[in-house]
Write a protein that holds these residues in place. Structure first.
Motif, PDB file in Angstrom:
ATOM      1  N   ASN A  21      58.644  52.631  27.815  1.00 29.02           N
ATOM      2  CA  ASN A  21      57.511  51.961  27.183  1.00 29.02           C
ATOM      3  C   ASN A  21      57.144  52.629  25.858  1.00 29.02           C
ATOM      4  N   LYS A  22      57.154  53.956  25.827  1.00 24.32           N
ATOM      5  CA  LYS A  22      56.831  54.682  24.597  1.00 24.32           C
ATOM      6  C   LYS A  22      57.877  54.400  23.513  1.00 24.32           C
ATOM      7  N   ALA A  23      59.148  54.395  23.900  1.00 24.63           N
ATOM      8  CA  ALA A  23      60.214  54.101  22.935  1.00 24.63           C
ATOM      9  C   ALA A  23      60.067  52.684  22.391  1.00 24.63           C
ATOM     10  N   TYR A  24      59.811  51.712  23.276  1.00 21.93           N
ATOM     11  CA  TYR A  24      59.635  50.332  22.845  1.00 21.93           C
ATOM     12  C   TYR A  24      58.441  50.196  21.908  1.00 21.93           C
ATOM     13  N   ASN A  25      57.353  50.873  22.205  1.00 20.78           N
ATOM     14  CA  ASN A  25      56.179  50.802  21.335  1.00 20.78           C
ATOM     15  C   ASN A  25      56.462  51.388  19.957  1.00 20.78           C
ATOM     16  N   LEU A  26      57.207  52.487  19.901  1.00 23.74           N
ATOM     17  CA  LEU A  26      57.583  53.064  18.601  1.00 23.74           C
ATOM     18  C   LEU A  26      58.494  52.113  17.834  1.00 23.74           C
ATOM     19  N   LEU A  27      59.429  51.481  18.536  1.00 23.07           N
ATOM     20  CA  LEU A  27      60.313  50.520  17.884  1.00 23.07           C
ATOM     21  C   LEU A  27      59.515  49.347  17.313  1.00 23.07           C
ATOM     22  N   LYS A  28      58.471  48.953  18.018  1.00 21.35           N
ATOM     23  CA  LYS A  28      57.607  47.873  17.528  1.00 21.35           C
ATOM     24  C   LYS A  28      56.874  48.325  16.265  1.00 21.35           C
ATOM     25  N   VAL A  29      56.262  49.498  16.318  1.00 22.66           N
ATOM     26  CA  VAL A  29      55.507  50.027  15.179  1.00 22.66           C
ATOM     27  C   VAL A  29      56.414  50.196  13.961  1.00 22.66           C
ATOM     28  N   GLU A  30      57.652  50.616  14.191  1.00 21.36           N
ATOM     29  CA  GLU A  30      58.579  50.867  13.082  1.00 21.36           C
ATOM     30  C   GLU A  30      59.292  49.594  12.615  1.00 21.36           C
ATOM     31  N   GLY A  31      59.018  48.454  13.251  1.00 17.50           N
ATOM     32  CA  GLY A  31      59.542  47.186  12.782  1.00 17.50           C
ATOM     33  C   GLY A  31      60.941  46.832  13.239  1.00 17.50           C
ATOM     34  N   TYR A  32      61.334  47.249  14.447  1.00 24.47           N
ATOM     35  CA  TYR A  32      62.656  46.915  14.981  1.00 24.47           C
ATOM     36  C   TYR A  32      62.608  45.858  16.074  1.00 24.47           C
ATOM     37  N   ILE A  33      61.492  45.771  16.773  1.00 22.40           N
ATOM     38  CA  ILE A  33      61.374  44.796  17.862  1.00 22.40           C
ATOM     39  C   ILE A  33      59.980  44.176  17.852  1.00 22.40           C
ATOM     40  N   GLN A  34      59.869  43.074  18.570  1.00 25.62           N
ATOM     41  CA  GLN A  34      58.572  42.470  18.859  1.00 25.62           C
ATOM     42  C   GLN A  34      58.395  42.511  20.370  1.00 25.62           C
ATOM     43  N   LEU A  35      57.171  42.729  20.807  1.00 19.97           N
ATOM     44  CA  LEU A  35      56.868  42.737  22.234  1.00 19.97           C
ATOM     45  C   LEU A  35      56.031  41.513  22.558  1.00 19.97           C
ATOM     46  N   ASP A  36      56.443  40.794  23.577  1.00 16.59           N
ATOM     47  CA  ASP A  36      55.753  39.580  24.002  1.00 16.59           C
ATOM     48  C   ASP A  36      55.592  39.659  25.520  1.00 16.59           C
ATOM     49  N   ARG A  37      54.398  39.402  26.004  1.00 12.83           N
ATOM     50  CA  ARG A  37      54.138  39.496  27.448  1.00 12.83           C
ATOM     51  C   ARG A  37      55.051  38.593  28.264  1.00 12.83           C
ATOM     52  N   ARG A  38      55.384  37.438  27.726  1.00 14.35           N
ATOM     53  CA  ARG A  38      56.215  36.491  28.470  1.00 14.35           C
ATOM     54  C   ARG A  38      57.703  36.706  28.241  1.00 14.35           C
ATOM     55  N   LYS A  39      58.088  37.012  27.011  1.00 13.89           N
ATOM     56  CA  LYS A  39      59.512  37.127  26.666  1.00 13.89           C
ATOM     57  C   LYS A  39      60.032  38.561  26.737  1.00 13.89           C
ATOM     58  N   GLY A  40      59.148  39.537  26.753  1.00 11.93           N
ATOM     59  CA  GLY A  40      59.576  40.936  26.777  1.00 11.93           C
ATOM     60  C   GLY A  40      59.836  41.464  25.381  1.00 11.93           C
ATOM     61  N   ALA A  41      60.766  42.391  25.286  1.00  8.90           N
ATOM     62  CA  ALA A  41      61.108  43.018  24.007  1.00  8.90           C
ATOM     63  C   ALA A  41      62.256  42.247  23.362  1.00  8.90           C
ATOM     64  N   ILE A  42      62.036  41.835  22.112  1.00 11.11           N
ATOM     65  CA  ILE A  42      63.010  41.045  21.361  1.00 11.11           C
ATOM     66  C   ILE A  42      63.318  41.771  20.056  1.00 11.11           C
TER      67      ILE A  42
END
Length: 122
Positions: free
Chosen positions: A54-75
């Protein structure tokens, strides 16, 4: 996904995971629109705590590599760099170049390392 984690490394696992996902994007093994595994699934596959993923995914989101969506997950959704990001990169690379200079690494060696990495010689 071929994620390599070194459990003996001093580098935090969440940082390694973040860097591995960035590597997969850079190598074209993950593309814009691709779904990443769920936090729980990836944690189980690697054998790590789900909060670490979760921490890695959140950093990836902040740094502009992924989007997080409650329904679709990490994209995967890579944000293109702007001037501020390029200035930050220049600053970060400046620190590394200064370290190389202090350690006696020649400009040609630095450029060769960068060329090798950029061309896929991880």
């Amino acid at each position: 996904m071929e994620i390599r984690i070194d459990f003996e490394s001093d580098c935090a696992i969440y940082t390694q995971l973040k860097n591995e996902i960035i590597r997969l994007i850079a190598e074209g093994k993950l593309s814009d629109g691709d779904s990443l595994p769920s936090v729980r699934s990836l944690a189980e596959d690697i054998g790590i705590n789900l909060h670490t993923v979760n921490k890695a995914y959140n950093l990836l989101k902040v740094e502009g590599y992924i989007q997080l969506d409650r329904r679709k997950g990490a994209i995967v959704s890579v944000t293109k760099w702007d001037d501020e990001m390029l200035n930050n990169l220049k600053s970060d690379m400046g620190i590394m170049v200064n370290q190389c200079i202090c350690k006696g690494i020649k400009e040609e060696q630095i450029l060769e390392i960068i060329k090798d990495l950029y061309c896929g010689g991880n």
